[in-house]
Design an enzyme around this catalytic site. Structure first.
Site, mmCIF file in Angstrom:
data_model
loop_
_atom_site.group_PDB
_atom_site.id
_atom_site.type_symbol
_atom_site.label_atom_id
_atom_site.label_comp_id
_atom_site.label_asym_id
_atom_site.label_seq_id
_atom_site.Cartn_x
_atom_site.Cartn_y
_atom_site.Cartn_z
ATOM 1 N N HIS A 153 0.812 -1.221 0.000
ATOM 2 C CA HIS A 153 0.000 0.000 0.000
ATOM 3 C C HIS A 153 0.845 1.269 0.000
ATOM 4 O O HIS A 153 0.307 2.355 -0.218
ATOM 5 C CB HIS A 153 -0.943 -0.008 1.205
ATOM 6 C CG HIS A 153 -1.990 -1.068 1.122
ATOM 7 N ND1 HIS A 153 -3.269 -0.816 0.690
ATOM 8 C CD2 HIS A 153 -1.944 -2.399 1.374
ATOM 9 C CE1 HIS A 153 -3.975 -1.937 0.707
ATOM 10 N NE2 HIS A 153 -3.182 -2.908 1.107
ATOM 11 N N ASP A 355 3.718 9.084 -1.461
ATOM 12 C CA ASP A 355 2.526 8.372 -1.008
ATOM 13 C C ASP A 355 2.193 7.270 -1.996
ATOM 14 O O ASP A 355 2.271 7.488 -3.217
ATOM 15 C CB ASP A 355 1.333 9.322 -0.891
ATOM 16 C CG ASP A 355 0.435 8.984 0.287
ATOM 17 O OD1 ASP A 355 0.420 7.806 0.695
ATOM 18 O OD2 ASP A 355 -0.236 9.889 0.801
#
Length: 483
Positions: A153, A355
């Site tokens: 993730h 991110d």
């Protein structure tokens, strides 16, 4: 018996209807398919020999218990003080401590042993995130031949940053024991393939898979999303009062777990620059929600202090008796309340320095009124920027560029706002959680498991590869002839 889904993640939901991007996605996948969700027990305690039954009506929830030593070495140590900064390009924050990597491997080995007791031959196993890179290898060493998928993730590390690991060659070997490795973006896939191409143990196959010794792994991009329809409904139901009653002419919003990767000090400085440079524009407030995380880690203590100092400075310089330019909420806020605040914001600042995806960007778009939408200001370094190209893309390190984007967002004509929102919403809908989960699981089911070297033979080969003397006693007695 039909194949069950066994999910492994750092946490499992404690409530019947969970919230949060990853948790919602996995909850829905398990609810549809049936199976087991395995995660850490919320309470630290003494080591348990077996997984703990946490109940569950739609699927089983089983937990592994961490001791205080495990929490310090495996979770706070190797996972969050080594792997997390490496993945987010902050090798300067890496803390090398031999007890960290020993604890990380110890916990993954114990989880594998506990999982082996509940796995059936037909089960498909889906392991999530950086806490469990070695878990497939540990399962293979116990003879598990099931299809095993992994999804990361967070960003995939740069090849040069991987050299900071205490044992760099182990990283590629860990991944090679999965049948399918899922990453957020095409750029992440490129970085992963670069790592394998540079490894003399790996061979690139014509179909794009990687042969690594006796293992074969496929690497693909599966951009994660949100449940757009339910989030939009929550935003409509919880819309806040008109902005001028709370925040001046308008407000821009940021919602981030407090972390040095989110670029929050740079965001506060960019908003300060907006106030300095655009005094004729709308008198806007910045509402920043940043719940605490990993408060015992020094880097997180330092960024909290920095943000409090900057917010106080900006408010002291620009604030008025009945108006504060920056509203900094350093505490959790209910998800429905956040949805309403996102809907009312004229712009959202999603400006991380690195991110994996950033689901707040997608939540903001889903929350908007399509007739009068706000504008997403998005970092080029968020995974979401790879497809959400109609957001206002910025370099978060450039406070002038970000300040100009804030100004543009607050003054953008309605027609342009609508066009940009429509384009971004198509991306959100195309990566809905159900689509994301189904896409990954279908791909995993289609994998043809390679001829795996498992059990004691795998342990022997691992010793050989790492240059260790083979110890039959440590591996429950196996000879080289048996291999």
């Amino acid at each position: 018996m039909p194949a069950r889904l066994i999910v492994v993640s750092n946490r499992i939901p404690s409530e019947a209807t969970p919230s949060g991007g990853l948790v919602v996605a996995l909850h829905e996948a398990l609810r549809e398919k049936g199976g087991i969700w395995i995660g850490a027990h919320p309470e630290v305690g003494s080591e348990e020999p077996a997984l703990i039954d946490m109940g569950g009506t739609q699927y089983d929830k089983l937990a592994f218990r961490l001791t205080e030593e495990d929490r310090e070495a495996y979770y706070l140590g190797f996972a969050n003080s080594v792997l997390w900064p490496i993945a987010h390009h902050r090798t300067d924050l890496v803390e090398i401590n031999r007890s960290f990597d020993e604890g990380y491997l110890r916990v993954n080995r114990r989880i594998a042993q506990q999982m082996a007791e509940v796995i059936s031959p037909e089960d498909h196993i889906w392991i999530h995130d950086y806490h469990f890179f070695p878990l497939a290898e540990e399962l293979r060493s116990l003879g598990v031949t099931n299809r095993i998928g992994f999804f990361l993730h967070i960003p995939f590390p740069n090849i040069t940053d991987l050299d900071v690991l205490p044992d760099p060659p182990a990283f590629a070997r860990w991944l090679a024991h999965y049948d399918l490795v899922g990453l957020q973006t095409r750029a992440d896939v490129a970085r992963c393939l670069e790592m394998f191409r540079a490894d003399p143990r790996a061979e690139m196959l014509p179909d794009g898979a990687i042969k690594f010794g006796a293992q074969e792994v496929s690497v693909r991009s599966f951009p994660i999303g949100i449940s757009a329809e339910s989030f939009a409904r929550a935003a409509q139901d919880c819309a806040p009062p008109p902005a001028h009653e709370l925040f001046g002419d308008a407000y821009v919003i940021g919602v981030d777990r407090l972390d040095y990767s989110k670029g929050l000090p740079q965001r506060f400085r960019a908003f300060e620059r907006y106030l300095e440079s655009y005094d004729t524009g709308p008198r806007a407030s910045l509402v920043q929600i940043a719940p605490p995380s990993r408060e015992s880690v020094r880097a997180y203590q330092e960024i909290t202090a920095d943000l409090q100092q900057i917010a106080g400075q900006v408010n002291g310089r620009f604030g008025e008796v009945h108006w504060a330019p920056i509203r900094f909420l350093h505490r959790p806020v209910p998800r429905d309340e956040i949805a309403g605040l996102l809907r009312g914001a004229r712009a959202a600042l999603v400006t991380p320095l690195a991110d994996g995806m950033n689901l707040v960007a997608k939540e903001y778009v889903a929350a908007q009124d399509p007739e009068d939408p706000g504008v997403l200001v998005l970092s080029r370094f968020a995974g979401a920027a790879e497809d959400m190209t109609e957001a206002l893309l910025v370099n978060p390190h450039d406070v002038d560029e970000t300040a100009a984007a804030i100004r543009r967002a607050l003054t953008m004509p309605l027609e342009e706002r609508q066009a940009r929102h429509t384009a971004c919403l198509k991306v959100v809908e195309a990566t809905d959680t159900r689509i994301w989960a189904r896409s990954f699981l279908n791909r995993l089911a289609a994998c043809t498991p390679a001829l795996r070297i498992t059990g004691r033979a795998a342990e022997w080969l691992r010793d050989e590869e790492e240059g260790r003397e083979f110890d039959p006693g440590a591996h429950r007695s196996i000879s080289k002839e048996e291999v």
